[in-house]
Design a protein around this motif. Structure first.
Motif, PDB file in Angstrom:
ATOM      1  N   PHE A  77       1.341   4.185  -2.760  1.00  0.00           N
ATOM      2  CA  PHE A  77       1.279   5.603  -2.409  1.00  0.00           C
ATOM      3  C   PHE A  77       2.482   6.353  -2.969  1.00  0.00           C
ATOM      4  CE2 PHE A  77       2.641   8.955   0.537  1.00  0.00           C
ATOM      5  CZ  PHE A  77       1.578   9.826   0.397  1.00  0.00           C
ATOM      6  N   ALA A  87      -5.012   8.834   0.978  1.00  0.00           N
ATOM      7  CA  ALA A  87      -4.505   7.505   0.640  1.00  0.00           C
ATOM      8  C   ALA A  87      -3.280   7.180   1.470  1.00  0.00           C
ATOM      9  CB  ALA A  87      -4.165   7.449  -0.848  1.00  0.00           C
ATOM     10  N   GLY A  88      -2.449   8.178   1.677  1.00  0.00           N
ATOM     11  CA  GLY A  88      -1.255   7.972   2.487  1.00  0.00           C
ATOM     12  C   GLY A  88      -1.604   7.619   3.920  1.00  0.00           C
ATOM     13  N   LEU A 137       7.500  11.226   2.932  1.00  0.00           N
ATOM     14  CA  LEU A 137       6.217  11.530   3.581  1.00  0.00           C
ATOM     15  C   LEU A 137       5.797  10.413   4.529  1.00  0.00           C
ATOM     16  CD1 LEU A 137       3.917  13.149   0.857  1.00  0.00           C
ATOM     17  CD2 LEU A 137       4.746  14.189   2.966  1.00  0.00           C
ATOM     18  N   VAL A 138       6.022   9.177   4.148  1.00  0.00           N
ATOM     19  CA  VAL A 138       5.569   8.053   4.967  1.00  0.00           C
ATOM     20  C   VAL A 138       6.648   7.528   5.906  1.00  0.00           C
ATOM     21  CG1 VAL A 138       3.873   7.334   3.253  1.00  0.00           C
ATOM     22  CG2 VAL A 138       6.180   6.377   3.200  1.00  0.00           C
ATOM     23  N   ALA A 139       7.822   8.139   5.838  1.00  0.00           N
ATOM     24  CA  ALA A 139       8.909   7.666   6.695  1.00  0.00           C
ATOM     25  C   ALA A 139       8.640   8.027   8.150  1.00  0.00           C
ATOM     26  CB  ALA A 139      10.229   8.272   6.241  1.00  0.00           C
ATOM     27  N   ASP A 140       9.046   7.136   9.030  1.00  0.00           N
ATOM     28  CA  ASP A 140       8.851   7.433  10.444  1.00  0.00           C
ATOM     29  C   ASP A 140      10.099   8.018  11.072  1.00  0.00           C
ATOM     30  OD1 ASP A 140      10.350   5.198  10.248  1.00  0.00           O
ATOM     31  OD2 ASP A 140       9.327   4.071  11.825  1.00  0.00           O
ATOM     32  N   ARG A 184       1.928  14.063   9.746  1.00  0.00           N
ATOM     33  CA  ARG A 184       2.398  14.809   8.577  1.00  0.00           C
ATOM     34  C   ARG A 184       1.373  14.758   7.460  1.00  0.00           C
ATOM     35  NH1 ARG A 184       8.130  13.322   8.288  1.00  0.00           N
ATOM     36  NH2 ARG A 184       7.285  11.308   7.666  1.00  0.00           N
ATOM     37  N   LEU A 185       0.854  13.577   7.219  1.00  0.00           N
ATOM     38  CA  LEU A 185      -0.110  13.419   6.131  1.00  0.00           C
ATOM     39  C   LEU A 185      -1.436  14.095   6.459  1.00  0.00           C
ATOM     40  CD1 LEU A 185       0.809   9.752   5.280  1.00  0.00           C
ATOM     41  CD2 LEU A 185       0.953  11.696   3.703  1.00  0.00           C
ATOM     42  N   ARG A 212       2.088   6.870  -6.567  1.00  0.00           N
ATOM     43  CA  ARG A 212       1.097   7.905  -6.890  1.00  0.00           C
ATOM     44  C   ARG A 212       1.656   9.297  -6.685  1.00  0.00           C
ATOM     45  NH1 ARG A 212      -4.734   7.343  -4.266  1.00  0.00           N
ATOM     46  NH2 ARG A 212      -4.896   9.370  -5.295  1.00  0.00           N
ATOM     47  N   VAL A 260       4.346   9.908  13.412  1.00  0.00           N
ATOM     48  CA  VAL A 260       4.948  11.066  12.760  1.00  0.00           C
ATOM     49  C   VAL A 260       4.452  11.181  11.314  1.00  0.00           C
ATOM     50  CG1 VAL A 260       7.002   9.655  12.427  1.00  0.00           C
ATOM     51  CG2 VAL A 260       7.113  12.111  12.033  1.00  0.00           C
ATOM     52  N   ALA A 261       4.398  10.056  10.617  1.00  0.00           N
ATOM     53  CA  ALA A 261       3.921  10.113   9.226  1.00  0.00           C
ATOM     54  C   ALA A 261       2.437  10.432   9.185  1.00  0.00           C
ATOM     55  CB  ALA A 261       4.204   8.781   8.525  1.00  0.00           C
ATOM     56  N   ASN A 299       2.723   4.561  13.256  1.00  0.00           N
ATOM     57  CA  ASN A 299       3.650   5.536  12.668  1.00  0.00           C
ATOM     58  C   ASN A 299       3.049   6.926  12.865  1.00  0.00           C
ATOM     59  OD1 ASN A 299       5.361   7.076  11.163  1.00  0.00           O
ATOM     60  ND2 ASN A 299       5.371   5.715   9.385  1.00  0.00           N
ATOM     61  N   PHE A 311       4.860  22.110   2.472  1.00  0.00           N
ATOM     62  CA  PHE A 311       3.623  22.347   1.721  1.00  0.00           C
ATOM     63  C   PHE A 311       3.457  23.837   1.423  1.00  0.00           C
ATOM     64  CE2 PHE A 311       2.492  18.690   4.626  1.00  0.00           C
ATOM     65  CZ  PHE A 311       2.948  17.735   3.736  1.00  0.00           C
ATOM     66  N   SER A 324      -4.172   6.146   5.087  1.00  0.00           N
ATOM     67  CA  SER A 324      -4.656   4.777   5.248  1.00  0.00           C
ATOM     68  C   SER A 324      -3.602   3.753   4.847  1.00  0.00           C
ATOM     69  CB  SER A 324      -5.933   4.567   4.434  1.00  0.00           C
ATOM     70  OG  SER A 324      -5.648   4.665   3.054  1.00  0.00           O
ATOM     71  N   ALA A 325      -2.497   4.227   4.310  1.00  0.00           N
ATOM     72  CA  ALA A 325      -1.445   3.298   3.887  1.00  0.00           C
ATOM     73  C   ALA A 325      -0.413   3.061   4.984  1.00  0.00           C
ATOM     74  CB  ALA A 325      -0.747   3.808   2.635  1.00  0.00           C
ATOM     75  N   VAL A 326      -0.129   4.081   5.766  1.00  0.00           N
ATOM     76  CA  VAL A 326       0.934   3.942   6.773  1.00  0.00           C
ATOM     77  C   VAL A 326       0.416   3.171   7.986  1.00  0.00           C
ATOM     78  CG1 VAL A 326       2.085   6.039   6.063  1.00  0.00           C
ATOM     79  CG2 VAL A 326       0.362   6.139   7.863  1.00  0.00           C
ATOM     80  N   ASP A 327       1.351   2.608   8.697  1.00  0.00           N
ATOM     81  CA  ASP A 327       1.011   1.906   9.941  1.00  0.00           C
ATOM     82  C   ASP A 327       0.376   2.855  10.940  1.00  0.00           C
ATOM     83  OD1 ASP A 327       1.676  -0.612   9.311  1.00  0.00           O
ATOM     84  OD2 ASP A 327       3.608  -0.649  10.359  1.00  0.00           O
ATOM     85  N   LYS A 354       0.818  -1.208   0.000  1.00  0.00           N
ATOM     86  CA  LYS A 354       0.000   0.000   0.000  1.00  0.00           C
ATOM     87  C   LYS A 354       0.858   1.267   0.000  1.00  0.00           C
ATOM     88  CE  LYS A 354      -3.998   0.521   1.891  1.00  0.00           C
ATOM     89  NZ  LYS A 354      -5.106   0.666   2.885  1.00  0.00           N
ATOM     90  N   THR A 355       1.905   1.260   0.793  1.00  0.00           N
ATOM     91  CA  THR A 355       2.777   2.434   0.780  1.00  0.00           C
ATOM     92  C   THR A 355       3.535   2.511  -0.536  1.00  0.00           C
ATOM     93  OG1 THR A 355       4.503   1.184   1.922  1.00  0.00           O
ATOM     94  CG2 THR A 355       3.045   2.526   3.279  1.00  0.00           C
TER      95      THR A 355
END
Lengths: 161, 161
Positions: free
Chosen positions: A10, B110-111, A35-38, B125-126, A13, B121-122, B119, A90, B113-116, A6-7
């Motif tokens: 993402f 989407a992000g 963006l998805v990094a922890d 951010r999202l 995308r 911090v992510a 997580n 952003f 719902s994708a990350v754990d 899923k990531t």
DNA sequence: TGAAACATTCAATACATACTTAACGTAGTG
DNA sequence: CACTACGTTAAGTATGTATTGAATGTTTCA
């Protein structure tokens, strides 16, 4: 670190989206991954997860930093370069758009002084273009402080720091 | 019709500017030429003035129409295609940006719902990304009617039509 | 000092795509 | 009916540029 499907989707995308907005796909993917990094990520880790060369990550990460999307961060006792999303990324992206809009105002003015005086239709059109982008630019500039306002805590007693 | 050096420069600048905004340079030049035109122009005329092939003008003009930058106009007793800047072209350009921003909101969701879940911090951010572009999109949408408001005549007695 | 671990730079490649030329289709015109 | 004028389509070319692999430069550590 490992990417679940899923990531992965993402990241892909984001790559497409940023590519459509004028960057390269790899830069977009890089941004998506951050963006998805922890936690901050090293060049090697980024290259491995994105499945691109370290050289590409190096240049793209540098670009991300230059345009305010990411920032470099050091980790004590580690001489590698780490990167993370920069706090104002952003807002920064919108600010870049803003300067492009300001450029359009200048363009319209150049057009006005370029066309013949008796070319009324073009002159009127370019004047509208100038006024329009002037308006949009001003409005966008006023938007940003308003955004930050909404981020402030509603109750002053909860103010942190 | 003939282009003097200043308008030539202008057309070229518009070409560069639009290219930087994600279109092709030729499309930008085409748009720039239409901006300074005092009347609708035929494909042949556009091709001659821009010094590109008629085929290129054909496709680029079609794209311009599709994205709302230009419109086709007929001239009685003439079977050629004529093009001119469409009335709402500037607003249209901003509207296109707006839909790109809306896309970013969807991306952020989407992000999320994708990350754990752990997580944090992510996720935070999202969420900020989502809220930010939601805000910007809404504000831009509200901007456009306000712009049209400024175009209305101040004195109702002067109202035309 | 040498080796290992990094990041960066540079030339070469690969890739995407905008443009051109030529062919085509269609509709007026003599 | 031929001929011309016009717009579109399609294959091929040209062009720009992002990515790679290799070389280079630096720092750290044994």
């Amino acid at each position: 670190m490992q990417l679940n499907p899923k990531t992965q989707d993402f990241v892909e995308r984001v790559g497409l989206a940023l590519e459509n907005l004028g960057t390269t796909r790899t830069l977009g993917r890089l941004f998506g991954l951050l963006l998805v990094a922890d936690q901050p990520m090293s060049l090697d880790e980024l290259a491995r997860l994105l499945q691109v060369s370290k050289a590409s990550v190096s240049t793209n990460a540098r670009v991300c930093v230059q345009i305010g999307l990411a920032q470099q961060v050091g980790i004590p006792g580690d001489r590698r370069d780490y990167y993370e999303i920069s706090p104002g990324s952003f807002e920064q992206a919108v600010a870049a758009r803003l300067s492009a809009i300001r450029e359009l105002v200048g363009l319209a003015e150049a057009g006005i002084s370029a066309v013949d005086e008796d070319n009324r239709v073009a002159t009127a059109r370019l004047e509208e273009m100038r006024d329009f982008y002037q308006f949009v630019g001003d409005e966008m500039a006023k938007m940003m402080p308003r955004w930050r306002e909404t981020r402030k805590p509603v109750n002053s007693r909860k103010r942190q720091r």
